[in-house]
Enzyme design. Structure first.
Site, short mmCIF file in Angstrom:
data_model
loop_
_atom_site.label_atom_id
_atom_site.label_comp_id
_atom_site.label_asym_id
_atom_site.label_seq_id
_atom_site.Cartn_x
_atom_site.Cartn_y
_atom_site.Cartn_z
N ARG A 10 0.82 -1.21 0.00
CA ARG A 10 0.00 0.00 0.00
C ARG A 10 0.86 1.27 0.00
O ARG A 10 0.38 2.35 -0.29
CB ARG A 10 -0.98 -0.01 1.19
CG ARG A 10 -2.03 1.09 1.11
CD ARG A 10 -3.30 0.89 1.94
NE ARG A 10 -3.22 -0.12 2.96
CZ ARG A 10 -2.68 0.07 4.17
NH1 ARG A 10 -2.18 1.24 4.50
NH2 ARG A 10 -2.66 -0.93 5.04
N TYR A 27 -16.54 17.24 -14.99
CA TYR A 27 -16.83 15.81 -14.95
C TYR A 27 -17.87 15.56 -13.85
O TYR A 27 -17.74 16.02 -12.73
CB TYR A 27 -15.54 15.03 -14.66
CG TYR A 27 -15.69 13.55 -14.82
CD1 TYR A 27 -15.89 12.97 -16.08
CD2 TYR A 27 -15.66 12.70 -13.72
CE1 TYR A 27 -16.03 11.61 -16.23
CE2 TYR A 27 -15.80 11.32 -13.88
CZ TYR A 27 -15.99 10.80 -15.12
OH TYR A 27 -16.14 9.45 -15.28
N ASP A 65 -7.81 19.32 -14.05
CA ASP A 65 -8.03 18.00 -14.63
C ASP A 65 -7.80 18.14 -16.13
O ASP A 65 -8.63 18.71 -16.84
CB ASP A 65 -9.46 17.54 -14.32
CG ASP A 65 -9.78 16.16 -14.89
OD1 ASP A 65 -9.08 15.72 -15.83
OD2 ASP A 65 -10.75 15.55 -14.41
N LYS A 73 -8.03 7.11 -20.05
CA LYS A 73 -8.35 7.70 -21.35
C LYS A 73 -7.10 7.69 -22.24
O LYS A 73 -6.62 6.64 -22.57
CB LYS A 73 -8.93 9.10 -21.14
CG LYS A 73 -9.97 9.18 -19.97
CD LYS A 73 -11.24 8.42 -20.27
CE LYS A 73 -12.17 8.27 -19.08
NZ LYS A 73 -12.49 9.48 -18.34
C1 LIG Z 1 -13.04 9.77 -17.10
C2 LIG Z 1 -12.72 11.06 -16.44
C3 LIG Z 1 -12.52 11.12 -15.06
C4 LIG Z 1 -12.62 9.91 -14.17
O1 LIG Z 1 -11.63 8.98 -14.47
P1 LIG Z 1 -11.81 7.40 -14.14
O2 LIG Z 1 -10.49 6.85 -14.57
O3 LIG Z 1 -12.96 6.92 -14.96
O4 LIG Z 1 -12.08 7.31 -12.69
C5 LIG Z 1 -12.22 12.34 -14.51
N1 LIG Z 1 -12.15 13.46 -15.26
C6 LIG Z 1 -12.37 13.43 -16.58
C7 LIG Z 1 -12.27 14.70 -17.35
C8 LIG Z 1 -12.65 12.24 -17.21
O5 LIG Z 1 -12.88 12.22 -18.52
#
Ligand SMILES: *Cc1c(COP(=O)(O)O)cnc(C)c1O
Length: 398
Positions: A63, A119, A192, A217
């Site tokens: 962890r 998001y 983000d 992504k």
């Molecule tokens: C998909 C996404 C998230 C969340 O990511 P996960 O890997 O699905 O938890 C957060 N911010 C944006 C802009 C996203 O496209």
């Protein structure tokens, strides 16, 4: 020879392949080892004491660290900050990166500002779970810097959170403006940048404190893993690492390896995503059955000038509105042959969704309008298929 992550002369593709690779290669292998170990035994008590006293650096317990995860973190940090000034914390999902960061940085009674085109789960986290812990928040319209400055509560506001580009309208934050407002009040900033990736935008270079990516992504890029990362100055990221060790959300070593493998071709894939996104946006904007296209590479986008000033390219996601309503839009999506109907974005396969029927299904039309989610909106994530095939598919479906 491993490429020094702090060599600014290396381009993003060289960095993606070589940066952060471990100097000492396990078994002389060219690929980093996938270390599946829950714990890391000590030879004797003296070795344990050496570790406790900081005389040797090594792993202790799964962890708190793992060599495969550290290799992924080093690569992601080097891509985000080629000068080698940043550290990265890998998390099991993008949401885990976001929630760990916010929980670690904002005390009860604190205040957060976030932009409205955001998001959905980030917004929900702030509005429900964090609100329960006594953290207040203000949502400001993306692109309204007077509202952002006005929302700051001196002494109480701890964090300004924005996406850039945002989901799904691809608003691009003017990062120097955000930083100027935050610094005036000693507020930390979190971007983000999942939709941009470090290929297209490097928020740390503009003075942003922390960058988050959903590596699920573009960074992973193959729709085969979930992971997230938060990157910033080593001091802050160290504090986030402490919080992760307590909260317990840890990426598994196999996903970390898949991420390293995906990142190697990341710059190459981004070139294609950028050129396909631009070509699809231009095609859609010229089509009579399309009412509106949201893509920062188009001069018609409200943030085009900011995007051109800050970004190398504009990514593979194109949002657009079909002439017609919910059903016409669904019919268009059902006629598409190449993109899969699925949430997510940034992978090699093109994906398409109608946000009204995907992420916002349980809301009424009116509730969706209130959060800016129009019934005729389509979000297309262009994969790496041939652009002529993608455009021919869109043309026949329209
Ligand atoms: C998909 C996404 C998230 C969340 O990511 P996960 O890997 O699905 O938890 C957060 N911010 C944006 C802009 C996203 O496209």
């Amino acid at each position: 020879m491993p490429v020094e992550p702090d060599s600014p002369e290396h381009g993003p593709s060289t960095a993606a392949v070589h940066a952060g690779e471990p100097r000492r290669r396990a078994h002389d292998a060219i690929t980093p080892a996938i270390v599946h170990s829950a714990t890391y035994p000590f030879e004797d008590t003296a070795a344990l004491i050496d570790f406790q006293e900081g005389r040797v650096e090594r792993e202790e317990y799964g962890r708190y660290g793992n060599p495969t995860i550290r290799a992924a973190e080093a690569k992601l940090a080097a891509l985000e900050s080629p000068q080698g000034e940043a550290a990265a914390l890998l998390c099991p999902s993008g949401m885990s990166a976001i929630t760990t960061t916010i929980l670690a940085m904002v005390p009860s009674g604190g205040h957060i500002i976030l932009t409205d085109d955001c998001y959905r789960r980030t917004r929900q986290f702030v509005q429900t779970l964090l609100a329960r812990l006594g953290v207040e928040h203000t949502v400001v319209p993306a692109g309204d810097y007077a509202a952002l400055a006005g929302a700051v509560r001196p002494g109480q506001t701890r964090l300004i959170i924005s996406e850039s580009p945002t989901n799904p309208y691809l608003r691009v934050a003017d990062l120097p403006q955000v930083v100027a407002i935050a610094r005036q009040h000693r507020v930390k900033t979190l971007i983000d940048a999942t939709f941009a990736t470090p290929y297209n935008l490097r928020p740390l270079d503009h003075g942003i404190d922390l960058v988050v990516h959903s590596c699920t992504k573009y960074m992973g890029g193959h729709n085969d893993l979930l992971a997230g990362v938060v990157i910033g100055k080593p001091g802050i990221v160290g504090a986030l690492r402490q919080a992760q060790g307590i909260l317990g959300g840890i990426c598994d070593p196999h996903s970390a390896y898949l991420l390293i493998r995906g990142v190697k071709t990341f710059a190459l894939r981004m070139e294609r995503h950028n050129s396909s996104g631009m070509a699809v946006a231009r095609f859609l904007e010229s089509h009579p059955r399309v009412a509106r296209v949201h893509y920062p590479g188009l001069p018609s986008h409200p943030d085009h000038a900011v995007a051109v000033a800050q970004m190398r390219g504009f990514g593979g996601v194109v949002s657009f509105e079909i002439e017609g309503g919910l059903d016409d839009t669904a019919r268009f999506i059902d006629r598409l042959r190449i993109p899969y109907i699925a949430p997510s974005l940034g992978g090699v396969e093109s994906l398409v969704e109608q946000p009204a029927l995907m992420s916002f299904y349980e809301l009424t039309s009116e509730q969706r309008m209130a959060v800016g989610m129009r019934d005729n909106l389509v979000r297309l994530s262009c994969g790496i298929e041939d652009i002529d095939d993608l455009i021919a598919d869109l043309k026949q479906a329209l």
